[in-house]
Design a protein around this motif. Structure first.
Motif, PDB file in Angstrom:
ATOM      1  N   TYR A 124      -4.683 -10.339   2.164  1.00 46.01           N
ATOM      2  CA  TYR A 124      -3.493 -11.105   2.519  1.00 46.01           C
ATOM      3  C   TYR A 124      -3.824 -12.374   3.296  1.00 46.01           C
ATOM      4  O   TYR A 124      -3.055 -13.322   3.292  1.00 46.01           O
ATOM      5  N   THR A 125      -4.943 -12.412   3.961  1.00 40.60           N
ATOM      6  CA  THR A 125      -5.337 -13.601   4.732  1.00 40.60           C
ATOM      7  C   THR A 125      -6.249 -14.524   3.933  1.00 40.60           C
ATOM      8  O   THR A 125      -6.568 -15.608   4.394  1.00 40.60           O
ATOM      9  N   ASP A 126      -6.641 -14.142   2.761  1.00 44.90           N
ATOM     10  CA  ASP A 126      -7.531 -14.947   1.924  1.00 44.90           C
ATOM     11  C   ASP A 126      -6.777 -16.177   1.407  1.00 44.90           C
ATOM     12  O   ASP A 126      -5.671 -16.060   0.892  1.00 44.90           O
ATOM     13  N   PRO A 127      -7.374 -17.391   1.513  1.00 45.95           N
ATOM     14  CA  PRO A 127      -6.677 -18.607   1.063  1.00 45.95           C
ATOM     15  C   PRO A 127      -6.433 -18.609  -0.453  1.00 45.95           C
ATOM     16  O   PRO A 127      -5.464 -19.211  -0.919  1.00 45.95           O
ATOM     17  N   ASP A 152       0.507  -2.017  -4.865  1.00 44.44           N
ATOM     18  CA  ASP A 152      -0.874  -2.238  -5.283  1.00 44.44           C
ATOM     19  C   ASP A 152      -1.811  -1.912  -4.124  1.00 44.44           C
ATOM     20  O   ASP A 152      -1.461  -2.030  -2.953  1.00 44.44           O
ATOM     21  N   ASP A 153      -3.043  -1.481  -4.470  1.00 41.65           N
ATOM     22  CA  ASP A 153      -4.048  -1.162  -3.454  1.00 41.65           C
ATOM     23  C   ASP A 153      -4.830  -2.423  -3.116  1.00 41.65           C
ATOM     24  O   ASP A 153      -5.713  -2.845  -3.865  1.00 41.65           O
ATOM     25  N   LEU A 154      -4.494  -3.024  -2.016  1.00 39.03           N
ATOM     26  CA  LEU A 154      -5.197  -4.211  -1.553  1.00 39.03           C
ATOM     27  C   LEU A 154      -5.657  -3.981  -0.128  1.00 39.03           C
ATOM     28  O   LEU A 154      -4.936  -3.419   0.683  1.00 39.03           O
ATOM     29  N   PRO A 155      -6.853  -4.452   0.182  1.00 38.59           N
ATOM     30  CA  PRO A 155      -7.287  -4.370   1.577  1.00 38.59           C
ATOM     31  C   PRO A 155      -6.504  -5.401   2.401  1.00 38.59           C
ATOM     32  O   PRO A 155      -6.061  -6.429   1.871  1.00 38.59           O
TER      33      PRO A 155
END
Length: 152
Positions: free
Chosen positions: A136-139, A129-132
């Motif tokens: 990944y650090t978002d709670p 998937d295209d994720l910035p």
């Protein structure tokens, strides 16, 4: 008290002694209080029960022949104690246990494989998937993963 003496003894002197002891105990039994006679009665019943259990346990088990009817014929067959065939019965009895064990092992392997496949699908979905990188650090990302797993 009970004046019955067992016929199992073959010694006349022992029989005479036992009869004298029983007669003396019978004389003294009438003078005892009720609670003591009840305790003696209960003890006597327990002793008789133990003797019966010991007699049943020491009695040898003898297999009797069994007649099996099949249509117009009859066949003689031995019981569990008959000669030859005990190993066959043991083998036949072990087959269902072995089948159960094999089934449990197969279920365990299948469950482990299914769990590994689910984890691999989630990992593959995350990696493709295209994720910035900030996602990944978002709670809230862990909550998103948990809710999206049910949709997969």
């Amino acid at each position: 008290m009970n004046n019955h003496i067992s016929d199992n003894s073959t010694n006349p002197a022992a029989d005479r002694f036992a009869r004298r002891v029983v007669a003396r105990l019978d004389q003294g039994a009438g003078e005892l209080p009720y609670d003591i006679t009840e305790r003696l009665r209960a003890g006597r019943m327990q002793a008789l029960a133990k003797r019966k259990r010991a007699a049943v346990a020491s009695r040898p088990v003898v297999a009797e022949p069994v007649i099996l009817h099949g249509g117009h014929t009859a066949a003689m067959g031995g019981g569990w104690g008959s000669e030859g065939g005990n190993w066959w019965r043991a083998l036949v009895s072990a087959v269902p246990v072995a089948a159960l064990l094999v089934g449990l092992i197969m279920i365990g392997v299948n469950q482990n494989e299914a769990g590994a496949n689910e984890i691999a699908e989630v990992d593959a979905a995350l990696l493709t998937d295209d994720l910035p990188p900030e996602a990944y650090t978002d709670p809230g990302f862990q909550q998103f993963l948990k809710t999206s797993q049910h949709k997969l």
